[in-house]
Design a protein around this motif. Structure first.
Motif, PDB file in Angstrom:
ATOM      1  N   GLY A 159      46.776  15.710 -10.948  1.00 17.82           N
ATOM      2  CA  GLY A 159      45.999  15.191 -12.065  1.00 17.82           C
ATOM      3  C   GLY A 159      44.838  16.066 -12.495  1.00 17.82           C
ATOM      4  N   ALA A 160      43.716  15.398 -12.800  1.00 20.24           N
ATOM      5  CA  ALA A 160      42.548  16.091 -13.338  1.00 20.24           C
ATOM      6  C   ALA A 160      41.962  17.093 -12.354  1.00 20.24           C
ATOM      7  CB  ALA A 160      41.485  15.072 -13.742  1.00 20.24           C
ATOM      8  N   ALA A 171      40.168  20.860 -12.810  1.00 20.16           N
ATOM      9  CA  ALA A 171      38.822  21.098 -12.279  1.00 20.16           C
ATOM     10  C   ALA A 171      38.826  22.264 -11.297  1.00 20.16           C
ATOM     11  CB  ALA A 171      38.295  19.832 -11.595  1.00 20.16           C
ATOM     12  N   ALA A 172      39.857  22.348 -10.463  1.00 18.72           N
ATOM     13  CA  ALA A 172      39.958  23.445  -9.493  1.00 18.72           C
ATOM     14  C   ALA A 172      40.138  24.776 -10.196  1.00 18.72           C
ATOM     15  CB  ALA A 172      41.116  23.188  -8.542  1.00 18.72           C
ATOM     16  N   ARG A 173      40.898  24.764 -11.298  1.00 16.07           N
ATOM     17  CA  ARG A 173      41.087  25.997 -12.070  1.00 16.07           C
ATOM     18  C   ARG A 173      39.768  26.451 -12.679  1.00 16.07           C
ATOM     19  NH1 ARG A 173      45.115  24.310 -15.263  1.00 16.07           N
ATOM     20  NH2 ARG A 173      46.643  24.820 -13.651  1.00 16.07           N
ATOM     21  N   ALA A 215      43.724  29.602  -5.248  1.00 14.31           N
ATOM     22  CA  ALA A 215      45.100  29.142  -5.459  1.00 14.31           C
ATOM     23  C   ALA A 215      45.078  27.633  -5.652  1.00 14.31           C
ATOM     24  CB  ALA A 215      45.997  29.517  -4.287  1.00 14.31           C
ATOM     25  N   ILE A 216      46.023  27.134  -6.437  1.00 15.94           N
ATOM     26  CA  ILE A 216      46.143  25.697  -6.673  1.00 15.94           C
ATOM     27  C   ILE A 216      47.607  25.316  -6.490  1.00 15.94           C
ATOM     28  CG2 ILE A 216      45.817  23.816  -8.312  1.00 15.94           C
ATOM     29  CD1 ILE A 216      43.783  25.699  -9.760  1.00 15.94           C
ATOM     30  N   LEU A 217      47.848  24.339  -5.635  1.00 24.85           N
ATOM     31  CA  LEU A 217      49.195  23.824  -5.408  1.00 24.85           C
ATOM     32  C   LEU A 217      49.246  22.354  -5.808  1.00 24.85           C
ATOM     33  CD1 LEU A 217      49.936  25.353  -1.865  1.00 24.85           C
ATOM     34  CD2 LEU A 217      50.563  26.296  -4.098  1.00 24.85           C
ATOM     35  N   ASP A 272      32.937  16.773  -6.860  1.00 21.20           N
ATOM     36  CA  ASP A 272      32.589  18.001  -7.580  1.00 21.20           C
ATOM     37  C   ASP A 272      33.255  19.165  -6.842  1.00 21.20           C
ATOM     38  OD1 ASP A 272      31.490  20.234  -8.737  1.00 21.20           O
ATOM     39  OD2 ASP A 272      29.426  19.532  -8.685  1.00 21.20           O
ATOM     40  N   ILE A 273      34.428  19.560  -7.302  1.00 25.43           N
ATOM     41  CA  ILE A 273      35.222  20.557  -6.599  1.00 25.43           C
ATOM     42  C   ILE A 273      34.513  21.911  -6.556  1.00 25.43           C
ATOM     43  CG2 ILE A 273      36.514  21.167  -8.671  1.00 25.43           C
ATOM     44  CD1 ILE A 273      37.912  21.087  -5.097  1.00 25.43           C
TER      45      ILE A 273
END
Length: 221
Positions: free
Chosen positions: A71-72, A76-78, A84-86, A144-145
């Motif tokens: 999801g969101a 936010a992580a990007r 990296a995002i999985l 807050d990532i």
């Protein structure tokens, strides 16, 4: 007798370690080695491992962070510049592919995941992440990532396993000696939450290619 950390003595040892190091073609790191006495590593209670946030970020090679989310939190992580995002789908595709899970485990220093994915991650990646002490830190979807990533990028992991000692990176040679000393003090403070001061047999500071410098990090009052 009350024992408190002696920042001046630690700073002096950091400076001495640097003076003993020959100039190299690469940036050398400060390493902290703490050896324990009367410390039974066979006792599971003594096999502690901790992630410690340092007051000053390590210069040069930063820890790499992998975020596992849905999801969101993915967006936010990007925006927070995760390395990296999985997604759930990515983890499901890894099922049975130990080679790729091992590659991921070796490529990233810290993993972060939303709670809804922890069971899946444990099933698919747990056997490989667990022994490496890289089980993801669970964060809530509304967290807050960026703050979490920034914290981990200036963190170090310490672990007692088979030997009564810990070793960790606490700085680089281009950092101000006082900043390195403050990082060392932060690590020692966390260790002293686990052991008594008299259990510290030796505290040693060195650069990658320098001779070790022993320091008594305490002031007695």
């Amino acid at each position: 007798m009350i024992m408190s950390l002696n920042l001046d003595a630690i700073t002096k040892a950091v400076t001495e370690a640097k003076s003993k190091a020959k100039k190299r073609r690469f940036k050398q790191s400060y390493e902290l080695i703490v050896k324990f006495r009367d410390f039974d590593v066979k006792n599971q209670a003594n096999r502690f491992n901790m992630t410690i946030t340092l007051p000053h970020a390590l210069q040069g090679k930063e820890p790499k962070i992998c975020v596992i989310a849905t999801g969101a939190m993915v967006l936010a992580a990007r925006e927070a510049k995760a390395d990296a995002i999985l997604t759930r789908e990515d983890i499901e595709k890894l099922s049975g592919n130990k080679k790729e899970v091992r590659r991921l485990a070796n490529s990233y220093d810290y993993f972060i995941a939303t709670p809804d994915l922890m069971v899946l991650i444990g099933r698919v990646m747990g056997q490989i992440l667990g022994p490496r002490n890289k089980i993801p830190e669970a964060i809530q979807p509304n967290a807050d990532i960026k703050t979490v990533i920034d914290r981990l990028k200036r963190s170090v992991r310490i672990r007692v396993k088979d030997q009564p000692q810990i070793m960790c990176k606490v700085g680089t040679e281009d950092m101000d000696p006082k900043q390195v000393a403050e990082n060392i003090a932060a690590v020692l403070s966390e260790i002293l939450n686990k052991v008594r001061p008299e259990q510290l047999r030796a505290v040693v500071i060195k650069l990658t290619m320098s001779s070790p410098v022993s320091v008594n990090p305490f002031i007695s009052r």
